[in-house]
Write a protein that holds these residues in place. Sequence first.
Motif, PDB file in Angstrom:
ATOM      1  N   GLY A 130       0.819  -1.205   0.000  1.00  0.00           N
ATOM      2  CA  GLY A 130       0.000   0.000   0.000  1.00  0.00           C
ATOM      3  C   GLY A 130       0.849   1.249   0.000  1.00  0.00           C
ATOM      4  O   GLY A 130       2.059   1.217  -0.178  1.00  0.00           O
ATOM      5  N   GLY A 131       0.175   2.380   0.243  1.00  0.00           N
ATOM      6  CA  GLY A 131       0.831   3.670   0.252  1.00  0.00           C
ATOM      7  C   GLY A 131       0.690   4.387  -1.079  1.00  0.00           C
ATOM      8  O   GLY A 131       0.225   3.833  -2.076  1.00  0.00           O
ATOM      9  N   GLY A 132       1.047   5.654  -1.063  1.00  0.00           N
ATOM     10  CA  GLY A 132       1.044   6.443  -2.301  1.00  0.00           C
ATOM     11  C   GLY A 132      -0.290   7.029  -2.679  1.00  0.00           C
ATOM     12  O   GLY A 132      -0.480   7.462  -3.824  1.00  0.00           O
ATOM     13  N   ALA A 190      -0.556  -4.265  -9.939  1.00  0.00           N
ATOM     14  CA  ALA A 190       0.299  -5.359  -9.462  1.00  0.00           C
ATOM     15  C   ALA A 190       0.100  -5.592  -7.977  1.00  0.00           C
ATOM     16  O   ALA A 190       0.024  -6.748  -7.520  1.00  0.00           O
ATOM     17  CB  ALA A 190       1.763  -5.043  -9.761  1.00  0.00           C
ATOM     18  N   ASP A 191       0.006  -4.516  -7.208  1.00  0.00           N
ATOM     19  CA  ASP A 191      -0.215  -4.660  -5.771  1.00  0.00           C
ATOM     20  C   ASP A 191      -1.582  -5.276  -5.490  1.00  0.00           C
ATOM     21  O   ASP A 191      -1.731  -6.124  -4.606  1.00  0.00           O
ATOM     22  CB  ASP A 191      -0.102  -3.304  -5.075  1.00  0.00           C
ATOM     23  N   TYR A 192      -2.588  -4.843  -6.246  1.00  0.00           N
ATOM     24  CA  TYR A 192      -3.927  -5.409  -6.049  1.00  0.00           C
ATOM     25  C   TYR A 192      -3.925  -6.902  -6.334  1.00  0.00           C
ATOM     26  O   TYR A 192      -4.499  -7.691  -5.573  1.00  0.00           O
ATOM     27  CB  TYR A 192      -4.960  -4.713  -6.933  1.00  0.00           C
ATOM     28  N   ARG A 193      -3.297  -7.323  -7.426  1.00  0.00           N
ATOM     29  CA  ARG A 193      -3.276  -8.740  -7.776  1.00  0.00           C
ATOM     30  C   ARG A 193      -2.535  -9.559  -6.725  1.00  0.00           C
ATOM     31  O   ARG A 193      -2.919 -10.692  -6.430  1.00  0.00           O
ATOM     32  CB  ARG A 193      -2.642  -8.950  -9.154  1.00  0.00           C
ATOM     33  N   ALA A 237     -13.611  -0.845   8.082  1.00  0.00           N
ATOM     34  CA  ALA A 237     -14.585   0.116   8.595  1.00  0.00           C
ATOM     35  C   ALA A 237     -14.214   1.557   8.252  1.00  0.00           C
ATOM     36  O   ALA A 237     -15.087   2.427   8.168  1.00  0.00           O
ATOM     37  CB  ALA A 237     -14.715  -0.024  10.110  1.00  0.00           C
ATOM     38  N   ARG A 238     -12.930   1.812   8.036  1.00  0.00           N
ATOM     39  CA  ARG A 238     -12.488   3.172   7.691  1.00  0.00           C
ATOM     40  C   ARG A 238     -11.341   3.100   6.698  1.00  0.00           C
ATOM     41  O   ARG A 238     -10.178   3.313   7.044  1.00  0.00           O
ATOM     42  CB  ARG A 238     -12.051   3.928   8.951  1.00  0.00           C
ATOM     43  N   PRO A 239     -11.656   2.794   5.442  1.00  0.00           N
ATOM     44  CA  PRO A 239     -10.600   2.637   4.436  1.00  0.00           C
ATOM     45  C   PRO A 239      -9.937   3.965   4.089  1.00  0.00           C
ATOM     46  O   PRO A 239     -10.596   5.000   4.013  1.00  0.00           O
ATOM     47  CB  PRO A 239     -11.342   2.050   3.232  1.00  0.00           C
ATOM     48  N   ALA A 284      -6.378   1.469  -0.225  1.00  0.00           N
ATOM     49  CA  ALA A 284      -7.644   1.121  -0.865  1.00  0.00           C
ATOM     50  C   ALA A 284      -7.645  -0.302  -1.400  1.00  0.00           C
ATOM     51  O   ALA A 284      -8.636  -1.034  -1.255  1.00  0.00           O
ATOM     52  CB  ALA A 284      -7.940   2.105  -1.994  1.00  0.00           C
ATOM     53  N   ASN A 285      -6.549  -0.727  -2.027  1.00  0.00           N
ATOM     54  CA  ASN A 285      -6.461  -2.107  -2.497  1.00  0.00           C
ATOM     55  C   ASN A 285      -6.642  -3.094  -1.352  1.00  0.00           C
ATOM     56  O   ASN A 285      -7.405  -4.061  -1.445  1.00  0.00           O
ATOM     57  CB  ASN A 285      -5.097  -2.365  -3.158  1.00  0.00           C
ATOM     58  N   TYR A 286      -5.902  -2.858  -0.294  1.00  0.00           N
ATOM     59  CA  TYR A 286      -5.910  -3.745   0.866  1.00  0.00           C
ATOM     60  C   TYR A 286      -7.297  -3.807   1.500  1.00  0.00           C
ATOM     61  O   TYR A 286      -7.829  -4.895   1.772  1.00  0.00           O
ATOM     62  CB  TYR A 286      -4.888  -3.239   1.876  1.00  0.00           C
ATOM     63  N   ALA A 287      -7.903  -2.651   1.722  1.00  0.00           N
ATOM     64  CA  ALA A 287      -9.226  -2.609   2.351  1.00  0.00           C
ATOM     65  C   ALA A 287     -10.279  -3.276   1.469  1.00  0.00           C
ATOM     66  O   ALA A 287     -11.186  -3.954   1.960  1.00  0.00           O
ATOM     67  CB  ALA A 287      -9.619  -1.169   2.655  1.00  0.00           C
ATOM     68  N   ALA A 288     -10.165  -3.100   0.163  1.00  0.00           N
ATOM     69  CA  ALA A 288     -11.135  -3.700  -0.751  1.00  0.00           C
ATOM     70  C   ALA A 288     -11.062  -5.221  -0.711  1.00  0.00           C
ATOM     71  O   ALA A 288     -12.093  -5.906  -0.705  1.00  0.00           O
ATOM     72  CB  ALA A 288     -10.887  -3.202  -2.171  1.00  0.00           C
ATOM     73  N   VAL A 289      -9.846  -5.759  -0.677  1.00  0.00           N
ATOM     74  CA  VAL A 289      -9.692  -7.221  -0.603  1.00  0.00           C
ATOM     75  C   VAL A 289     -10.207  -7.743   0.727  1.00  0.00           C
ATOM     76  O   VAL A 289     -10.877  -8.781   0.783  1.00  0.00           O
ATOM     77  CB  VAL A 289      -8.215  -7.605  -0.826  1.00  0.00           C
ATOM     78  N   LYS A 290      -9.920  -7.039   1.808  1.00  0.00           N
ATOM     79  CA  LYS A 290     -10.406  -7.477   3.116  1.00  0.00           C
ATOM     80  C   LYS A 290     -11.933  -7.402   3.180  1.00  0.00           C
ATOM     81  O   LYS A 290     -12.582  -8.280   3.770  1.00  0.00           O
ATOM     82  CB  LYS A 290      -9.792  -6.620   4.228  1.00  0.00           C
ATOM     83  N   ALA A 291     -12.521  -6.371   2.581  1.00  0.00           N
ATOM     84  CA  ALA A 291     -13.982  -6.257   2.572  1.00  0.00           C
ATOM     85  C   ALA A 291     -14.602  -7.421   1.799  1.00  0.00           C
ATOM     86  O   ALA A 291     -15.623  -7.992   2.202  1.00  0.00           O
ATOM     87  CB  ALA A 291     -14.399  -4.926   1.962  1.00  0.00           C
ATOM     88  N   ALA A 292     -13.992  -7.774   0.678  1.00  0.00           N
ATOM     89  CA  ALA A 292     -14.488  -8.914  -0.095  1.00  0.00           C
ATOM     90  C   ALA A 292     -14.367 -10.205   0.703  1.00  0.00           C
ATOM     91  O   ALA A 292     -15.269 -11.054   0.686  1.00  0.00           O
ATOM     92  CB  ALA A 292     -13.712  -9.027  -1.406  1.00  0.00           C
ATOM     93  N   SER A 293     -13.262 -10.356   1.416  1.00  0.00           N
ATOM     94  CA  SER A 293     -13.066 -11.553   2.236  1.00  0.00           C
ATOM     95  C   SER A 293     -14.105 -11.635   3.347  1.00  0.00           C
ATOM     96  O   SER A 293     -14.606 -12.725   3.668  1.00  0.00           O
ATOM     97  CB  SER A 293     -11.653 -11.552   2.829  1.00  0.00           C
TER      98      SER A 293
END
Length: 227
Positions: free
Chosen positions: A95-97, A105-108, A145-147, A152-161
């Motif tokens: 993440g970051g940036g 690439a980070d999302y995948r 709960a507070r992305p 954003a990539n990380y929170a989106a994957v966790k939300a899907a999980s």
Amino acid sequence: MPEPVAGRTVAGRTVLIAGATSAAGHTAARTFALAGARVVAVGRDPERLAALSEWAMGISGDLTDEASVARIADEVHSAAGPVDGVLHLVGGWRGGGGLAGQSEADYRFLEQSFTALRLVSRAFDRDLRASDAGRLAIVSSTAVARPLAGAANYAAVKAASEAWTRAVAQGFAKSARDAGEPLRAASVIYRVKALDGLEQTLADAYAGLWGQDAAEINDTAITLSGA
């Protein structure tokens, strides 16, 4: 906090740890084995799995590949029989940036955790529903709960999980309802701000799920924090 179910523990249960070669996986394997569970540790690296041999049976494979997961399930069933619990620890962080820094690439890379969850939970769903006390748990993040834009990539994957894990919970409840039986399996989400330093807290919390009634813990999200 739900009241414990008298006499019910993780002892004698067969528990699979998906993504077992992390620090959390090592702690969980040791904790469950010392409590009397049969532990199956699954990960990509045979050498790193060998370090868990005192506590667990190791099976190597790619948890993001459907054929590999099917082969792993066959090996587990042949060597240990049906499982009573799955602890999903496949994860990672990138993440970051800000939003512009959320690369494909980070999302995948992060998405592999969700893919593994889908494949593993499907492969062992019948086991968990058939057990007299099946338990599935994942590690998610308070970021759901507070992305933040930089995660954003990380929170989106966790939300899907989390959504998938809640769907598993609904499946457990429907299966019991359709059979006219009490709910015996539970699907639980653990949320952490960061897992570092909470490895033992997580292991103890998951082992303690067998001492709680499935109807009280199924489809719940529990935030873990340090002392």
